[in-house]
Write a protein that holds these residues in place. Structure first.
Motif, short mmCIF file in Angstrom:
data_model
loop_
_atom_site.label_atom_id
_atom_site.label_comp_id
_atom_site.label_asym_id
_atom_site.label_seq_id
_atom_site.Cartn_x
_atom_site.Cartn_y
_atom_site.Cartn_z
N THR A 115 -16.68 0.85 -4.59
CA THR A 115 -17.79 0.78 -3.63
C THR A 115 -18.46 2.15 -3.51
O THR A 115 -19.69 2.25 -3.47
N GLY B 283 -8.95 8.76 -4.19
CA GLY B 283 -7.54 8.43 -3.90
C GLY B 283 -6.86 9.68 -3.36
O GLY B 283 -5.81 10.09 -3.84
N SER C 115 -13.27 2.13 -1.17
CA SER C 115 -12.66 2.06 -2.50
C SER C 115 -13.55 2.84 -3.48
O SER C 115 -14.75 3.00 -3.25
N ASP D 299 -10.30 7.22 0.13
CA ASP D 299 -9.04 6.48 -0.04
C ASP D 299 -9.15 5.14 0.69
O ASP D 299 -9.97 4.98 1.59
N LEU D 300 -8.28 4.22 0.27
CA LEU D 300 -8.26 2.90 0.91
C LEU D 300 -7.57 2.98 2.27
O LEU D 300 -7.76 2.14 3.13
N LYS E 66 -13.12 6.13 4.23
CA LYS E 66 -12.23 5.02 3.90
C LYS E 66 -13.04 4.00 3.11
O LYS E 66 -13.78 3.20 3.67
N VAL F 118 0.83 -1.21 0.00
CA VAL F 118 0.00 0.00 0.00
C VAL F 118 0.86 1.25 0.00
O VAL F 118 1.94 1.28 0.59
N THR G 193 -3.89 8.34 -9.34
CA THR G 193 -4.57 7.19 -8.75
C THR G 193 -5.12 6.25 -9.82
O THR G 193 -5.21 5.04 -9.61
#
Ligand code: SAM
Length: 239
Positions: free
Chosen positions: A88, A44, A85, A68-69, A83, A5, A105
């Motif tokens: 989603t 992102g 993706s 962001d992830l 948080k 990551v 990104t």
């Protein structure tokens, strides 16, 4: 230890410097008519410093949304962080935006999902809204690199070029711009960024590969590094 990551992209690098953010946001504002009522989404967003600064500059009434992830502890407080993706988020989203930013990104997304995602992004724009996609200029990259990094970077830029061509075909009316930032950094700081695996192309390298790379950079370059960080910007309008 190898990581999967990106944690250190905007962790006290030129990409999170006041000067970079100021110049980048001036660039953003030249491409978009934004005001205090604008609704902004950053996909992102990392630590969210770019849209955080934009929020102050425009005195945004609605906090910009950053997704962001990774949920960084030191993320910008001026953003509404989620948080989640990108996939989603857009499968659930009903909000409309004036600007959807996706900076450095898109290359991390699955190629097969980009088309659907772009359609969902377009459907999430207000009538005069815009999507801004920024990615490293695949034609010109000056990042100081060691041999293995260069190989991976060229491979990744080749894929980026394919993504850009694909998007241009999907949106023939898209506008192309460039954002160029002149980086001045000491070799010591840059090597520190390398040791923290700041860029996705070196994320998978093991400690030995990173140490060898740092040695190479040490012998190849002078104490102070000067180079251009050049991004291509694709602008997709809603109308
Ligand atoms: C190279 S960083 C760019 C950060 C920021 N946009 C900037 O330019 O300073 C890429 C970011 O995208 C995030 N990311 C990767 N895949 C993602 C996904 N599927 N959905 C949301 N964020 C994602 C990573 O966690 C990382 O923070």
């Amino acid at each position: 230890m190898a990581s999967t990551v990106i944690k250190n992209w905007d962790n006290k690098t030129w990409l999170s410097s006041h000067d970079y953010i100021k110049k980048f946001n001036n660039f953003l504002l030249r491409q978009n008519k934004l005001n205090s009522n604008s609704r902004i989404l950053d996909i992102g967003c990392g630590r969210g410093k770019i849209i955080g600064n934009l929020s102050s500059k425009l005195r945004l009434i609605n906090k910009p949304i950053g997704i962001d992830l990774i949920n960084h502890r030191d993320k910008d407080k001026r953003i509404n962080f989620k948080k989640i993706s990108a996939y989603t988020f857009f499968s659930l989203n009903k909000k409309k935006f004036d600007l959807i930013l996706i900076k450095q990104t898109i290359h991390l997304l699955q190629f097969s999902k980009i088309k659907t995602l772009l359609t969902k992004m377009s459907n999430s724009l207000n009538p005069h809204g815009k999507i801004l996609i920024l990615t490293l200029n695949p034609q010109k990259n000056e990042f100081p690199s060691f041999d293995l990094m260069k190989i991976r970077l060229l491979k990744s830029l080749k894929r980026d070029k394919k993504i850009l061509t694909f998007i241009s075909k999907l949106y023939p009316k898209r506008i192309l711009k460039k954002f160029v930032y002149k980086v001045q950094i000491t070799k010591k700081k840059y090597n520190n960024m390398i040791s923290k695996r700041f860029i996705s192309t070196i994320l998978g390298f093991n400690d030995k590969q990173i140490a060898t790379g740092i040695k190479q950079i040490d012998s190849k370059f002078k104490k102070k590094l000067k180079f251009s960080d050049e991004l291509v910007c694709i602008i997709i309008r809603n109308n």
